[in-house]
Design a protein around this motif. Structure first.
Motif, PDB file in Angstrom:
ATOM      1  N   ARG A  76       0.857  -1.191   0.000  1.00 45.01           N
ATOM      2  CA  ARG A  76       0.000   0.000   0.000  1.00 45.01           C
ATOM      3  C   ARG A  76       0.889   1.235   0.000  1.00 45.01           C
ATOM      4  NH1 ARG A  76      -1.097   3.508   3.765  1.00 45.01           N
ATOM      5  NH2 ARG A  76       0.112   2.364   5.310  1.00 45.01           N
ATOM      6  N   GLY A  78       0.458   5.215   0.827  1.00 46.09           N
ATOM      7  CA  GLY A  78      -0.440   6.256   1.336  1.00 46.09           C
ATOM      8  C   GLY A  78       0.089   7.638   0.984  1.00 46.09           C
ATOM      9  N   ARG A  79      -0.296   8.626   1.796  1.00 45.79           N
ATOM     10  CA  ARG A  79       0.146  10.005   1.543  1.00 45.79           C
ATOM     11  C   ARG A  79       1.641  10.132   1.871  1.00 45.79           C
ATOM     12  NH1 ARG A  79      -0.382  15.305   3.310  1.00 45.79           N
ATOM     13  NH2 ARG A  79       0.046  14.622   5.430  1.00 45.79           N
ATOM     14  N   THR A  80       1.969   9.742   3.107  1.00 47.23           N
ATOM     15  CA  THR A  80       3.385   9.753   3.528  1.00 47.23           C
ATOM     16  C   THR A  80       3.843   8.364   3.991  1.00 47.23           C
ATOM     17  OG1 THR A  80       2.894  10.280   5.857  1.00 47.23           O
ATOM     18  CG2 THR A  80       3.149  12.137   4.334  1.00 47.23           C
ATOM     19  N   SER A  81       2.915   7.412   4.015  1.00 46.91           N
ATOM     20  CA  SER A  81       3.244   6.095   4.581  1.00 46.91           C
ATOM     21  C   SER A  81       3.200   5.011   3.514  1.00 46.91           C
ATOM     22  CB  SER A  81       2.271   5.750   5.708  1.00 46.91           C
ATOM     23  OG  SER A  81       0.975   5.558   5.205  1.00 46.91           O
ATOM     24  N   THR A 107       4.343  -0.809   8.691  1.00 47.49           N
ATOM     25  CA  THR A 107       4.095   0.508   8.092  1.00 47.49           C
ATOM     26  C   THR A 107       5.317   1.392   8.277  1.00 47.49           C
ATOM     27  OG1 THR A 107       1.749   0.327   8.585  1.00 47.49           O
ATOM     28  CG2 THR A 107       2.572   2.522   8.076  1.00 47.49           C
ATOM     29  N   VAL A 109       7.097   5.335   7.285  1.00 47.05           N
ATOM     30  CA  VAL A 109       6.793   6.713   6.906  1.00 47.05           C
ATOM     31  C   VAL A 109       8.026   7.287   6.211  1.00 47.05           C
ATOM     32  CG1 VAL A 109       6.257   9.030   7.769  1.00 47.05           C
ATOM     33  CG2 VAL A 109       5.132   7.039   8.764  1.00 47.05           C
ATOM     34  N   ARG A 118       7.101  12.999   4.912  1.00 44.85           N
ATOM     35  CA  ARG A 118       7.286  13.593   3.585  1.00 44.85           C
ATOM     36  C   ARG A 118       6.344  12.879   2.618  1.00 44.85           C
ATOM     37  NH1 ARG A 118      10.528  11.061  -0.219  1.00 44.85           N
ATOM     38  NH2 ARG A 118      11.558   9.697   1.286  1.00 44.85           N
ATOM     39  N   LEU A 119       5.774  13.603   1.668  1.00 43.68           N
ATOM     40  CA  LEU A 119       4.857  13.001   0.696  1.00 43.68           C
ATOM     41  C   LEU A 119       5.588  11.968  -0.151  1.00 43.68           C
ATOM     42  CD1 LEU A 119       2.838  16.102  -0.604  1.00 43.68           C
ATOM     43  CD2 LEU A 119       2.100  14.352   1.042  1.00 43.68           C
ATOM     44  N   ASP A 121       5.595   9.891  -3.714  1.00 45.93           N
ATOM     45  CA  ASP A 121       5.071   9.956  -5.075  1.00 45.93           C
ATOM     46  C   ASP A 121       4.194   8.726  -5.319  1.00 45.93           C
ATOM     47  OD1 ASP A 121       4.561  10.105  -7.729  1.00 45.93           O
ATOM     48  OD2 ASP A 121       6.664  10.236  -8.372  1.00 45.93           O
ATOM     49  N   ARG A 122       2.908   8.956  -5.582  1.00 51.09           N
ATOM     50  CA  ARG A 122       1.973   7.829  -5.719  1.00 51.09           C
ATOM     51  C   ARG A 122       1.740   7.423  -7.170  1.00 51.09           C
ATOM     52  NH1 ARG A 122      -2.771   9.230  -1.401  1.00 51.09           N
ATOM     53  NH2 ARG A 122      -3.240   7.016  -1.562  1.00 51.09           N
ATOM     54  N   THR A 123       2.457   8.080  -8.093  1.00 50.55           N
ATOM     55  CA  THR A 123       2.225   7.738  -9.510  1.00 50.55           C
ATOM     56  C   THR A 123       2.971   6.474  -9.902  1.00 50.55           C
ATOM     57  OG1 THR A 123       4.051   9.172 -10.174  1.00 50.55           O
ATOM     58  CG2 THR A 123       1.832  10.112 -10.178  1.00 50.55           C
TER      59      THR A 123
END
Ligand SMILES: CCCCCCCCCCCCCCCC(=O)SCCNC(=O)CCNC(=O)[C@H](O)C(C)(C)COP(=O)(O)OP(=O)(O)OC[C@H]1O[C@@H](n2cnc3c(N)ncnc32)[C@H](O)[C@@H]1OP(=O)(O)O
Length: 123
Positions: A76, A78-81, A107, A109, A118-119, A121-123
């Protein structure tokens, strides 16, 4: 499982044996954390920290002469995880026997230079 490439291959030492003659759970947990951290760090392209062990199951004991393979995959993002699924397989009897000994979901981060989330990259 056999065609997958393990992140770590390692053998426990005599100091890792518990009173039952098997390998301490903490030893295998540390190997899982290292392997999952490598996978999370690659995916997050930088520093990461373990924030939670969401699931951890000790399925079968590890023996002193086992060769341990640790497999880890991103489950998975997530945003920062990141959720990393880990499986540990013991090879014994000179490769004749393979036993899944533990599995877990950790999990991580992603961290910036100030060790804050820190964000990713989800792409
Ligand atoms: C080119 C590069 C290659 C790189 C190749 C790398 C290779 C090199 C590998 C080395 C790999 C080392 C791997 C070290 C692995 C340790 O051993 S790290 C040591 C143990 N861990 C620590 O010391 C961390 C201590 N905790 C902290 O510092 C803070 O909690 C953290 C991690 C900075 C997070 O701060 P926070 O304020 O709690 O963050 P917060 O904004 O509330 O939550 C952030 C995210 O975490 C989630 N979260 C927070 N708490 C939890 C929880 N209890 N359960 C589930 N999720 C949670 C949140 O839901 C959120 O997720 P997103 O929705 O953003 O996706």
């Amino acid at each position: 499982m056999t065609n997958r490439i393990p992140i770590l291959r390692v053998t426990p030492g005599p100091s890792d044996i518990n009173a039952n003659g098997h390998i301490f759970g903490g030893w295998v947990l540390a190997q899982m954390d290292i392997a999952a951290g490598i996978v999370a760090g690659r995916r997050a392209d930088g520093s990461v920290a373990t924030v939670a062990i969401e699931r951890m199951e000790f399925i079968a004991p590890i023996e002193l002469r086992d060769l341990i393979s640790v497999y880890a995959d991103v489950e998975r993002v997530g945003r920062t995880s990141l959720g990393i699924r880990i499986e540990v397989v013991a090879e014994r009897d000179r490769g004749q026997t393979m036993v899944k000994v533990t599995e877990g979901l950790f999990t991580f981060v992603a961290l910036d230079d100030q060790h804050r989330p820190r964000l990713v990259d989800r792409t």
